[in-house]
Motif scaffolding. Structure first.
Motif, PDB file in Angstrom:
ATOM      1  N   THR A 200     116.792  68.926 152.322  1.00 45.46           N
ATOM      2  CA  THR A 200     116.098  70.061 152.945  1.00 45.46           C
ATOM      3  C   THR A 200     116.936  70.706 154.046  1.00 45.46           C
ATOM      4  OG1 THR A 200     114.956  68.498 154.405  1.00 45.46           O
ATOM      5  CG2 THR A 200     113.779  69.224 152.450  1.00 45.46           C
ATOM      6  N   ARG A 201     117.870  69.951 154.622  1.00 43.05           N
ATOM      7  CA  ARG A 201     118.740  70.532 155.646  1.00 43.05           C
ATOM      8  C   ARG A 201     119.754  71.509 155.044  1.00 43.05           C
ATOM      9  NH1 ARG A 201     118.715  68.569 161.085  1.00 43.05           N
ATOM     10  NH2 ARG A 201     116.673  67.579 161.305  1.00 43.05           N
ATOM     11  N   ASP A 202     119.908  71.466 153.698  1.00 44.02           N
ATOM     12  CA  ASP A 202     120.839  72.373 153.029  1.00 44.02           C
ATOM     13  C   ASP A 202     120.167  73.645 152.561  1.00 44.02           C
ATOM     14  OD1 ASP A 202     122.933  70.658 153.352  1.00 44.02           O
ATOM     15  OD2 ASP A 202     122.725  69.712 151.392  1.00 44.02           O
ATOM     16  N   LYS A 203     118.893  73.835 152.896  1.00 42.36           N
ATOM     17  CA  LYS A 203     118.176  75.023 152.445  1.00 42.36           C
ATOM     18  C   LYS A 203     118.890  76.286 152.924  1.00 42.36           C
ATOM     19  CE  LYS A 203     113.513  76.853 151.994  1.00 42.36           C
ATOM     20  NZ  LYS A 203     112.103  76.709 152.342  1.00 42.36           N
ATOM     21  N   GLY A 204     119.171  77.183 152.004  1.00 42.06           N
ATOM     22  CA  GLY A 204     119.891  78.399 152.357  1.00 42.06           C
ATOM     23  C   GLY A 204     121.378  78.293 152.154  1.00 42.06           C
ATOM     24  N   VAL A 205     121.905  77.077 151.952  1.00 44.51           N
ATOM     25  CA  VAL A 205     123.341  76.923 151.690  1.00 44.51           C
ATOM     26  C   VAL A 205     123.644  77.515 150.321  1.00 44.51           C
ATOM     27  CG1 VAL A 205     125.225  75.280 151.366  1.00 44.51           C
ATOM     28  CG2 VAL A 205     123.542  74.883 153.157  1.00 44.51           C
ATOM     29  N   ASN A 206     123.040  76.943 149.280  1.00 47.15           N
ATOM     30  CA  ASN A 206     123.085  77.511 147.932  1.00 47.15           C
ATOM     31  C   ASN A 206     121.689  77.338 147.349  1.00 47.15           C
ATOM     32  OD1 ASN A 206     125.988  78.209 147.503  1.00 47.15           O
ATOM     33  ND2 ASN A 206     126.263  76.047 147.900  1.00 47.15           N
ATOM     34  N   GLU A 207     120.827  78.266 147.660  1.00 43.33           N
ATOM     35  CA  GLU A 207     119.426  78.153 147.248  1.00 43.33           C
ATOM     36  C   GLU A 207     119.321  78.084 145.727  1.00 43.33           C
ATOM     37  OE1 GLU A 207     115.576  77.551 148.058  1.00 43.33           O
ATOM     38  OE2 GLU A 207     117.013  78.036 149.630  1.00 43.33           O
ATOM     39  N   MET A 208     118.550  77.123 145.238  1.00 42.78           N
ATOM     40  CA  MET A 208     118.351  77.010 143.795  1.00 42.78           C
ATOM     41  C   MET A 208     117.543  78.193 143.278  1.00 42.78           C
ATOM     42  SD  MET A 208     117.487  72.935 143.474  1.00 42.78           S
ATOM     43  CE  MET A 208     117.197  73.031 141.695  1.00 42.78           C
ATOM     44  N   SER A 209     117.934  78.705 142.125  1.00 43.16           N
ATOM     45  CA  SER A 209     117.206  79.832 141.547  1.00 43.16           C
ATOM     46  C   SER A 209     115.834  79.365 141.073  1.00 43.16           C
ATOM     47  CB  SER A 209     117.992  80.418 140.371  1.00 43.16           C
ATOM     48  OG  SER A 209     118.033  79.488 139.293  1.00 43.16           O
ATOM     49  N   SER A 210     114.898  80.311 141.009  1.00 41.75           N
ATOM     50  CA  SER A 210     113.552  79.968 140.540  1.00 41.75           C
ATOM     51  C   SER A 210     113.597  79.517 139.082  1.00 41.75           C
ATOM     52  CB  SER A 210     112.609  81.165 140.706  1.00 41.75           C
ATOM     53  OG  SER A 210     113.095  82.294 140.002  1.00 41.75           O
ATOM     54  N   ALA A 211     114.530  80.077 138.291  1.00 41.48           N
ATOM     55  CA  ALA A 211     114.663  79.684 136.880  1.00 41.48           C
ATOM     56  C   ALA A 211     115.057  78.214 136.760  1.00 41.48           C
ATOM     57  CB  ALA A 211     115.691  80.562 136.183  1.00 41.48           C
ATOM     58  N   LEU A 212     115.950  77.757 137.637  1.00 46.48           N
ATOM     59  CA  LEU A 212     116.373  76.356 137.599  1.00 46.48           C
ATOM     60  C   LEU A 212     115.265  75.444 138.122  1.00 46.48           C
ATOM     61  CD1 LEU A 212     118.465  74.201 137.063  1.00 46.48           C
ATOM     62  CD2 LEU A 212     119.515  74.714 139.278  1.00 46.48           C
ATOM     63  N   LYS A 213     114.610  75.871 139.186  1.00 45.50           N
ATOM     64  CA  LYS A 213     113.519  75.052 139.739  1.00 45.50           C
ATOM     65  C   LYS A 213     112.418  74.811 138.717  1.00 45.50           C
ATOM     66  CE  LYS A 213     113.966  76.174 144.666  1.00 45.50           C
ATOM     67  NZ  LYS A 213     113.341  76.883 145.816  1.00 45.50           N
ATOM     68  N   ARG A 214     112.174  75.810 137.858  1.00 43.43           N
ATOM     69  CA  ARG A 214     111.113  75.671 136.852  1.00 43.43           C
ATOM     70  C   ARG A 214     111.437  74.589 135.828  1.00 43.43           C
ATOM     71  NH1 ARG A 214     111.028  81.378 137.028  1.00 43.43           N
ATOM     72  NH2 ARG A 214     112.168  81.506 135.057  1.00 43.43           N
ATOM     73  N   ARG A 215     112.706  74.231 135.724  1.00 47.42           N
ATOM     74  CA  ARG A 215     113.095  73.190 134.756  1.00 47.42           C
ATOM     75  C   ARG A 215     112.891  71.789 135.306  1.00 47.42           C
ATOM     76  NH1 ARG A 215     113.911  78.457 133.375  1.00 47.42           N
ATOM     77  NH2 ARG A 215     114.488  78.565 131.162  1.00 47.42           N
ATOM     78  N   PHE A 216     112.541  71.685 136.581  1.00 47.77           N
ATOM     79  CA  PHE A 216     112.359  70.394 137.232  1.00 47.77           C
ATOM     80  C   PHE A 216     110.905  70.175 137.618  1.00 47.77           C
ATOM     81  CE2 PHE A 216     116.900  71.031 138.205  1.00 47.77           C
ATOM     82  CZ  PHE A 216     117.411  69.766 137.975  1.00 47.77           C
ATOM     83  N   ASN A 217     110.505  68.927 137.616  1.00 41.38           N
ATOM     84  CA  ASN A 217     109.296  68.538 138.335  1.00 41.38           C
ATOM     85  C   ASN A 217     109.764  68.118 139.727  1.00 41.38           C
ATOM     86  OD1 ASN A 217     106.603  68.062 138.751  1.00 41.38           O
ATOM     87  ND2 ASN A 217     106.678  65.959 138.009  1.00 41.38           N
ATOM     88  N   ILE A 218     109.289  68.796 140.754  1.00 46.91           N
ATOM     89  CA  ILE A 218     109.799  68.587 142.113  1.00 46.91           C
ATOM     90  C   ILE A 218     108.912  67.593 142.861  1.00 46.91           C
ATOM     91  CG2 ILE A 218     110.307  69.698 144.323  1.00 46.91           C
ATOM     92  CD1 ILE A 218     110.862  72.287 142.747  1.00 46.91           C
ATOM     93  N   VAL A 219     109.545  66.573 143.415  1.00 46.99           N
ATOM     94  CA  VAL A 219     108.835  65.570 144.207  1.00 46.99           C
ATOM     95  C   VAL A 219     109.484  65.516 145.589  1.00 46.99           C
ATOM     96  CG1 VAL A 219     108.276  63.119 144.457  1.00 46.99           C
ATOM     97  CG2 VAL A 219     108.207  64.187 142.196  1.00 46.99           C
TER      98      VAL A 219
END
Length: 361
Positions: A200-219
């Motif tokens: 979470t400290r890397d947020k904004g460094v290389n933000e993951m695209s929404s398309a890639l996030k949709r391929r993951f279940n985020i925990v």
């Protein structure tokens, strides 16, 4: 031979436990797995399998671990997000060790990670000699996982450039890798998945695209919710690491662990435990992982240069390095904490305050 290895993999270190869980398995085992989801949960959280005691590897919310395991039973990839030191990589390693018996299929995300490291590259000497062929192909950990129906790990995915991250989209969607040079496609076998971690400290460094996030279940892995849990986590890992490293020092006392965790939690949250005093934040996260390193370093100092017993002198020396990472900002925050908080904590902290005060002078 294993005694000569600095750090054994999870499947090597806990082979006896994994073997016991496999031997005593009574529940259905998913395709490509070596034990059932319930046995994986026992391996992660601890319990018994026959006459073998299963040590806890992760101390946290049971439901969070269940969600992680259930995700990997499906065709969804798993993304573990959290602050530094919340055991993302540790949990990822142990999940793959329990499920596949192989936690070594890892891509380490950095600013220099390329798309070839996610898909495949070439042995150029063989490529020049024989031309494009499967023989001259250099397979990535994800490629290997697809071929074998196992799980690959992608550490610190948000450290990679966005276009490199997006190379995963088609792999996670279509479950296959295209090799245009050979006019071939490699399809994933059942059991294939990816566990990625992000800080979470890397947020904004290389933000993951929404398309890639949709391929993951985020925990989201939270930091330890209370002081007792954090102390238990740190003591368990320090005991494991100190035994492996043969540091020649006795374990620190409960009071030592309590003092260090108190300091870390107060500086981390920016206020004292009783909420009465607001504190300047430091540049570092002061995570549980750093507290583990601090205690191990204190033991190394005591074993190598002391009498084998950790004292406030060793704790102070390690504490100074853990807190003061940016000379100007952190030294001022540490100075304020020593004078306004630690000095007033009473006799139990007096020796530690004195040693810290001397090193911060």
């Amino acid at each position: 031979m294993e005694k000569e290895i600095l750090r054994l993999s999870a499947e090597q270190l806990y082979k006896k436990e994994i073997d016991a869980l496999i031997k005593n398995e009574t529940n259905p085992v998913p395709k490509g797995w070596q034990m059932s989801p319930k046995s994986v949960l026992t391996y992660i959280l601890g319990g018994r399998s026959g006459d073998v005691e299963i040590t806890p590897k992760y101390m946290g919310d049971k439901r969070v671990v269940e969600i992680c395991i259930a995700t990997l039973v499906t065709d969804r990839a798993l993304l573990l997000i959290g602050e530094p030191g919340t055991a993302k990589s540790w949990l990822s390693e142990h999940l793959t060790a329990a499920i596949n018996g192989n936690s070594s299929q890892v891509i380490q995300g950095t600013a220099g990670t390329t798309e070839e490291q996610i898909r495949y590259s070439w042995n150029y000497a063989m490529l020049l000699a024989k031309g494009p062929s499967f023989e001259s192909l250099v397979k990535s950990p994800i490629y290997n996982a697809m071929e074998t129906g196992t799980i690959a790990r992608f550490e610190e995915i948000s450290r990679c450039a966005s276009e490199v991250q997006d190379a995963l989209i088609s792999i996670l969607s279509e479950k296959r890798i295209s090799i245009p040079e050979l006019s071939e496609e490699v399809a994933a076998k059942k059991g294939f998945s990816v566990i990625a971690t992000a800080n979470t400290r890397d947020k904004g460094v290389n933000e993951m695209s929404s398309a890639l996030k949709r391929r993951f279940n985020i925990v989201i892995l939270p930091p330890p919710s209370d002081m007792k849990t954090e102390i238990d986590i740190i003591k368990t890992r320090v005991a494991q690491m100190s035994g492996d490293m043969e540091l020649g020092a006795a374990m620190p006392t409960n009071s030592d662990f309590e003092k260090i965790v108190t300091v870390f939690r107060e500086l981390r949250t920016g206020r004292t435990l009783d909420g009465q005093i607001k504190l300047k934040p430091t540049s570092g996260v002061l995570s549980s992982a750093e507290a583990i390193s601090l205690m191990v370093n204190s033991m190394a100092l005591a074993g190598s240069f002391g009498n084998g017993k950790v004292t406030d002198a060793e704790l102070a020396a390690a504490l100074q390095g853990a807190v003061v990472k940016d000379d100007d900002k952190d030294k001022a925050a540490w100075e304020e904490y020593l004078e306004n908080v630690m000095r007033k904590k009473g006799a139990e902290y007096a020796a530690l305050y004195s040693e810290c005060r001397e090193r911060n002078a």
